[in-house]
Design a protein around this motif. Structure first.
Motif, PDB file in Angstrom:
ATOM      1  N   PHE A 151       2.769 -11.083  -9.884  1.00  0.00           N
ATOM      2  CA  PHE A 151       1.703 -10.331  -9.229  1.00  0.00           C
ATOM      3  C   PHE A 151       1.901  -8.823  -9.385  1.00  0.00           C
ATOM      4  CE2 PHE A 151       0.392  -7.931  -5.439  1.00  0.00           C
ATOM      5  CZ  PHE A 151      -0.975  -8.035  -5.594  1.00  0.00           C
ATOM      6  N   ARG A 152       3.153  -8.383  -9.241  1.00  0.00           N
ATOM      7  CA  ARG A 152       3.376  -6.926  -9.244  1.00  0.00           C
ATOM      8  C   ARG A 152       3.019  -6.296 -10.573  1.00  0.00           C
ATOM      9  NH1 ARG A 152       8.759  -5.016  -6.787  1.00  0.00           N
ATOM     10  NH2 ARG A 152       8.587  -4.301  -8.703  1.00  0.00           N
ATOM     11  N   ALA A 189      -3.430  -0.677 -11.354  1.00  0.00           N
ATOM     12  CA  ALA A 189      -3.222   0.680 -10.845  1.00  0.00           C
ATOM     13  C   ALA A 189      -3.304   1.714 -11.969  1.00  0.00           C
ATOM     14  CB  ALA A 189      -1.865   0.763 -10.141  1.00  0.00           C
ATOM     15  N   ARG A 190      -2.678   1.377 -13.080  1.00  0.00           N
ATOM     16  CA  ARG A 190      -2.722   2.297 -14.238  1.00  0.00           C
ATOM     17  C   ARG A 190      -4.147   2.506 -14.704  1.00  0.00           C
ATOM     18  NH1 ARG A 190      -0.626   0.991 -19.473  1.00  0.00           N
ATOM     19  NH2 ARG A 190      -0.031   3.125 -19.920  1.00  0.00           N
ATOM     20  N   ASN A 191      -4.879   1.388 -14.840  1.00  0.00           N
ATOM     21  CA  ASN A 191      -6.254   1.492 -15.327  1.00  0.00           C
ATOM     22  C   ASN A 191      -7.121   2.306 -14.380  1.00  0.00           C
ATOM     23  OD1 ASN A 191      -5.634  -0.023 -17.532  1.00  0.00           O
ATOM     24  ND2 ASN A 191      -6.283  -1.954 -16.633  1.00  0.00           N
ATOM     25  N   ALA A 192      -6.902   2.099 -13.074  1.00  0.00           N
ATOM     26  CA  ALA A 192      -7.698   2.836 -12.086  1.00  0.00           C
ATOM     27  C   ALA A 192      -7.475   4.331 -12.264  1.00  0.00           C
ATOM     28  CB  ALA A 192      -7.315   2.400 -10.675  1.00  0.00           C
ATOM     29  N   HIS A 237       0.811  -1.224   0.000  1.00  0.00           N
ATOM     30  CA  HIS A 237       0.000   0.000   0.000  1.00  0.00           C
ATOM     31  C   HIS A 237       0.841   1.268   0.000  1.00  0.00           C
ATOM     32  CE1 HIS A 237       0.453  -0.038   4.412  1.00  0.00           C
ATOM     33  NE2 HIS A 237       0.022   1.202   4.416  1.00  0.00           N
ATOM     34  N   VAL A 238       1.995   1.232   0.688  1.00  0.00           N
ATOM     35  CA  VAL A 238       2.828   2.444   0.705  1.00  0.00           C
ATOM     36  C   VAL A 238       3.438   2.683  -0.678  1.00  0.00           C
ATOM     37  CG1 VAL A 238       4.817   3.571   1.740  1.00  0.00           C
ATOM     38  CG2 VAL A 238       3.285   2.228   3.175  1.00  0.00           C
ATOM     39  N   ALA A 239       3.908   1.598  -1.302  1.00  0.00           N
ATOM     40  CA  ALA A 239       4.499   1.733  -2.644  1.00  0.00           C
ATOM     41  C   ALA A 239       3.470   2.260  -3.642  1.00  0.00           C
ATOM     42  CB  ALA A 239       5.051   0.395  -3.109  1.00  0.00           C
ATOM     43  N   LEU A 240       2.266   1.719  -3.561  1.00  0.00           N
ATOM     44  CA  LEU A 240       1.224   2.174  -4.477  1.00  0.00           C
ATOM     45  C   LEU A 240       0.858   3.631  -4.216  1.00  0.00           C
ATOM     46  CD1 LEU A 240      -1.314  -0.786  -4.678  1.00  0.00           C
ATOM     47  CD2 LEU A 240      -0.095   0.253  -6.590  1.00  0.00           C
ATOM     48  N   PHE A 241       0.778   3.970  -2.923  1.00  0.00           N
ATOM     49  CA  PHE A 241       0.458   5.355  -2.576  1.00  0.00           C
ATOM     50  C   PHE A 241       1.497   6.294  -3.184  1.00  0.00           C
ATOM     51  CE2 PHE A 241       1.180   9.026   0.200  1.00  0.00           C
ATOM     52  CZ  PHE A 241      -0.061   9.634   0.112  1.00  0.00           C
ATOM     53  N   ASN A 242       2.770   5.923  -3.071  1.00  0.00           N
ATOM     54  CA  ASN A 242       3.820   6.782  -3.606  1.00  0.00           C
ATOM     55  C   ASN A 242       3.820   6.809  -5.130  1.00  0.00           C
ATOM     56  OD1 ASN A 242       5.677   8.127  -1.538  1.00  0.00           O
ATOM     57  ND2 ASN A 242       5.267   6.123  -0.654  1.00  0.00           N
ATOM     58  N   PHE A 243       3.443   5.695  -5.725  1.00  0.00           N
ATOM     59  CA  PHE A 243       3.300   5.650  -7.188  1.00  0.00           C
ATOM     60  C   PHE A 243       2.288   6.710  -7.634  1.00  0.00           C
ATOM     61  CE2 PHE A 243       0.683   3.637 -10.669  1.00  0.00           C
ATOM     62  CZ  PHE A 243       1.596   3.835 -11.694  1.00  0.00           C
ATOM     63  N   PHE A 244       1.124   6.688  -7.002  1.00  0.00           N
ATOM     64  CA  PHE A 244       0.075   7.640  -7.380  1.00  0.00           C
ATOM     65  C   PHE A 244       0.453   9.065  -6.982  1.00  0.00           C
ATOM     66  CE2 PHE A 244      -2.815   3.817  -6.982  1.00  0.00           C
ATOM     67  CZ  PHE A 244      -3.024   3.701  -8.348  1.00  0.00           C
ATOM     68  N   TYR A 245       1.069   9.197  -5.820  1.00  0.00           N
ATOM     69  CA  TYR A 245       1.393  10.541  -5.358  1.00  0.00           C
ATOM     70  C   TYR A 245       2.431  11.190  -6.273  1.00  0.00           C
ATOM     71  CZ  TYR A 245       2.735  14.451  -2.480  1.00  0.00           C
ATOM     72  OH  TYR A 245       3.010  15.727  -2.038  1.00  0.00           O
ATOM     73  N   LYS A 246       3.402  10.399  -6.716  1.00  0.00           N
ATOM     74  CA  LYS A 246       4.412  10.978  -7.611  1.00  0.00           C
ATOM     75  C   LYS A 246       3.775  11.379  -8.940  1.00  0.00           C
ATOM     76  CE  LYS A 246       8.560   9.739  -5.424  1.00  0.00           C
ATOM     77  NZ  LYS A 246       8.234   8.762  -4.374  1.00  0.00           N
ATOM     78  N   PHE A 267      -7.106  -2.077  -4.529  1.00  0.00           N
ATOM     79  CA  PHE A 267      -7.381  -3.291  -3.760  1.00  0.00           C
ATOM     80  C   PHE A 267      -8.812  -3.784  -3.977  1.00  0.00           C
ATOM     81  CE2 PHE A 267      -3.457  -1.961  -1.741  1.00  0.00           C
ATOM     82  CZ  PHE A 267      -2.787  -3.169  -1.730  1.00  0.00           C
ATOM     83  N   LEU A 268      -9.701  -2.837  -4.184  1.00  0.00           N
ATOM     84  CA  LEU A 268     -11.074  -3.231  -4.510  1.00  0.00           C
ATOM     85  C   LEU A 268     -11.112  -3.994  -5.832  1.00  0.00           C
ATOM     86  CD1 LEU A 268     -14.134  -2.136  -3.506  1.00  0.00           C
ATOM     87  CD2 LEU A 268     -14.026  -1.257  -5.802  1.00  0.00           C
ATOM     88  N   ARG A 269     -10.356  -3.482  -6.807  1.00  0.00           N
ATOM     89  CA  ARG A 269     -10.341  -4.145  -8.111  1.00  0.00           C
ATOM     90  C   ARG A 269      -9.637  -5.505  -8.049  1.00  0.00           C
ATOM     91  NH1 ARG A 269      -9.928   0.271 -12.993  1.00  0.00           N
ATOM     92  NH2 ARG A 269     -11.480   1.687 -12.138  1.00  0.00           N
ATOM     93  N   ILE A 270      -8.622  -5.593  -7.186  1.00  0.00           N
ATOM     94  CA  ILE A 270      -7.940  -6.887  -7.051  1.00  0.00           C
ATOM     95  C   ILE A 270      -8.949  -7.933  -6.590  1.00  0.00           C
ATOM     96  CG2 ILE A 270      -6.228  -8.162  -5.687  1.00  0.00           C
ATOM     97  CD1 ILE A 270      -4.422  -5.750  -5.818  1.00  0.00           C
ATOM     98  N   LEU A 271      -9.788  -7.545  -5.644  1.00  0.00           N
ATOM     99  CA  LEU A 271     -10.825  -8.474  -5.175  1.00  0.00           C
ATOM    100  C   LEU A 271     -11.838  -8.785  -6.272  1.00  0.00           C
ATOM    101  CD1 LEU A 271     -11.996  -7.528  -1.577  1.00  0.00           C
ATOM    102  CD2 LEU A 271     -10.909  -9.638  -2.329  1.00  0.00           C
ATOM    103  N   LYS A 272     -12.239  -7.718  -6.931  1.00  0.00           N
ATOM    104  CA  LYS A 272     -13.297  -7.852  -7.929  1.00  0.00           C
ATOM    105  C   LYS A 272     -12.844  -8.707  -9.112  1.00  0.00           C
ATOM    106  CE  LYS A 272     -16.485  -4.581 -10.077  1.00  0.00           C
ATOM    107  NZ  LYS A 272     -16.713  -3.147 -10.276  1.00  0.00           N
TER     108      LYS A 272
END
Lengths: 200, 268
Positions: free
Chosen positions: A71-72, A79-82, A30-39, A55-60
């Motif tokens: 996985f990454r 993440a890109r699509n979101a 979650h921290v890595a993803l947060f920083n991905f989006f924040y950057k 994470f919602l989409r991963i479940l869905k």
């Protein structure tokens, strides 16, 4: 126990319906993803919303995960699509092209120190596509092969893009530093600049 | 090594993936080549961008998501969505929360209050009370318009603008809000609609000067042209000076310039 498991094993469990394994993946990423989006966006709350969305989409879409793929790479594709979906929702009138330039500085950057803020402002001025490839390769600990898989292009293309992005960033940063470009534009919070020049 | 060769190797070199021999070649080259050195520096400088920590709300939101998934609620909610059940409670709640419905609901309540008041007070019903009620109704309408103009979605703001037209007696607060919309709204359609309403009140000095200000600040050529048309129609004496002033602007859109020339001709 989950610590010893690979991402792929965890995700295979999630796919099989063991939801709590997603918690372990959340801890890892979650921290890595947060920083991905924040950057990419410079907006904290947007970035948090997007992490939740991933994470919602991963479940869905857990059934579409193929256990033999990394996985990454799969997660960053989501993440890109979101992010693209969010941009489309925010600006339905703009056809979303990856070449679109960011060119704005959100208020959240004020919390960073001056040098970092300037650098981040320069990054946000890069066209979408270049910014993304640079963030993926520099900060997300992804090899060019993985990035090629994520964005769906040739390995050699990724390398060329990284180099060009770096050169353009250098140029923008230099201009910002010497004051040739304003570090803040009027489009506060707009996120993107719709195609200019047309009679709108 | 030449810059072109280095350019091919540089991405791998930067990620530490270049073979030892090639990496040595790159290192040798960048000592002499300032441009390639600057690329390497930029990459290293990027690495100094600090990582940020997300807020604690992120974790609690995720926990809530996971919990709802595990309790099976999530599946049901998704299933209901996919089947497109019309009278889904969530959808209903969402629908009730939309601004247009809230506004309509507020109007119904005000009307109920009005008639209930009339009914209860029918013995002492005086003209004064009716006037007070009317005033209240008017204030509510005003609030509705003002709140609708603040909405996120352009179509709701558009509704707000057309709603404001139902008021025959212009209220200064609404006119002010419309002028603000004309200047700052990011949708061209909403701006044009508010101009349409404002053009009916163009003879008021405050509206007229607001229109002139808007013309100078306007970015969209389409709105500028519409503004020029309205101002020409109003035919007020001080407009000409402002037109001439705007004509001096070097960044003026050619279409707007043409219309402006026409406007000056009409006014002089």
């Amino acid at each position: 126990m989950t610590n010893a498991m690979s991402d792929e094993e965890l995700m295979a469990q999630v796919r099989g319906g063991v939801g709590e394994m997603l918690g372990a993946l959340f801890e890892r990423y979650h921290v890595a993803l947060f920083n991905f989006f924040y950057k990419l966006t410079g907006e904290r709350s947007t970035s948090e919303d997007l992490v939740q969305e991933v994470f919602l989409r991963i479940l869905k879409y857990r059934h579409s995960y193929r256990p033999d793929t990394g996985f990454r790479a799969w997660m960053y594709q989501i993440a890109r699509n979101a992010r693209v979906d969010l941009l489309r929702r925010r600006h339905p009138e703009v056809s979303w092209e990856p070449e679109m330039s960011g060119s704005f500085q959100p208020d959240d950057l004020a919390q960073e120190n001056q040098q970092a803020a300037l650098l981040h402002a320069a990054l946000l001025r890069l066209p979408e596509e270049k910014r993304e490839v640079l963030v993926l390769s520099r900060f997300q600990d992804l090899k060019y092969e993985q990035i090629a898989e994520i964005i769906g292009c040739e390995l050699s293309t990724v390398k060329v893009k990284v180099h060009r992005a770096l050169q353009e960033l250098r140029d923008i940063f230099q201009k910002l530093e010497t004051g040739k470009l304003p570090s803040k534009t009027g489009l506060k919070g707009a996120g993107i600049r719709p195609g200019s020049g047309s009679l709108q | 090594m030449k810059c072109e060769e280095v350019a091919q190797l540089l991405p791998d070199y930067l990620q530490g993936g270049a073979a030892a021999e090639q990496a040595a070649g790159v290192r040798e080259h960048i000592v002499e080549c300032a441009s390639c050195q600057a690329d390497v520096d930029m990459w290293q400088r990027l690495g100094t961008l600090p990582d940020q920590q997300p807020g604690t709300a992120l974790r609690s939101r995720f926990d809530a998501l996971l919990q709802s998934y595990q309790e099976g609620r999530w599946e049901k909610a998704n299933l209901a969505k996919e089947h497109g059940k019309f009278l889904d409670l969530h959808a209903l709640a969402y629908w009730i929360r939309t601004p247009a419905v809230s506004v309509a609901w507020a109007a119904v309540l005000v009307l109920c209050g009005f008639f209930a008041g009339r009914y209860l007070d029918r013995d002492t019903n005086s003209a004064q009370q009716v006037a007070a009620m009317r005033q209240e109704l008017k204030t509510t309408q005003q609030l509705m318009v003002l709140s609708m103009l603040q909405q996120q979605s352009a179509s709701e703001r558009l509704q707000g603008v057309s709603f404001s037209m139902q008021e025959h007696n212009a209220d200064p607060k609404i006119l002010e809000a419309l002028l603000h919309t004309l200047r700052y709204d990011n949708s061209v359609d909403v701006r044009l609609a508010s101009l349409d309403v404002l053009s009916h009140y163009g003879n008021r000095p405050d509206v007229h000067s607001g229109l002139i200000d808007a013309l100078q600040a306007q970015q969209s050529p389409m709105v500028q042209v519409a503004l020029i048309d309205v101002l020409v129609q109003l035919h007020r004496p001080d407009t000409l000076d402002h037109f001439k002033q705007l004509q001096q602007s070097p960044t003026l859109d050619p279409t707007v310039r043409k219309r402006l020339d026409w406007g000056i001709q009409q006014l002089s």
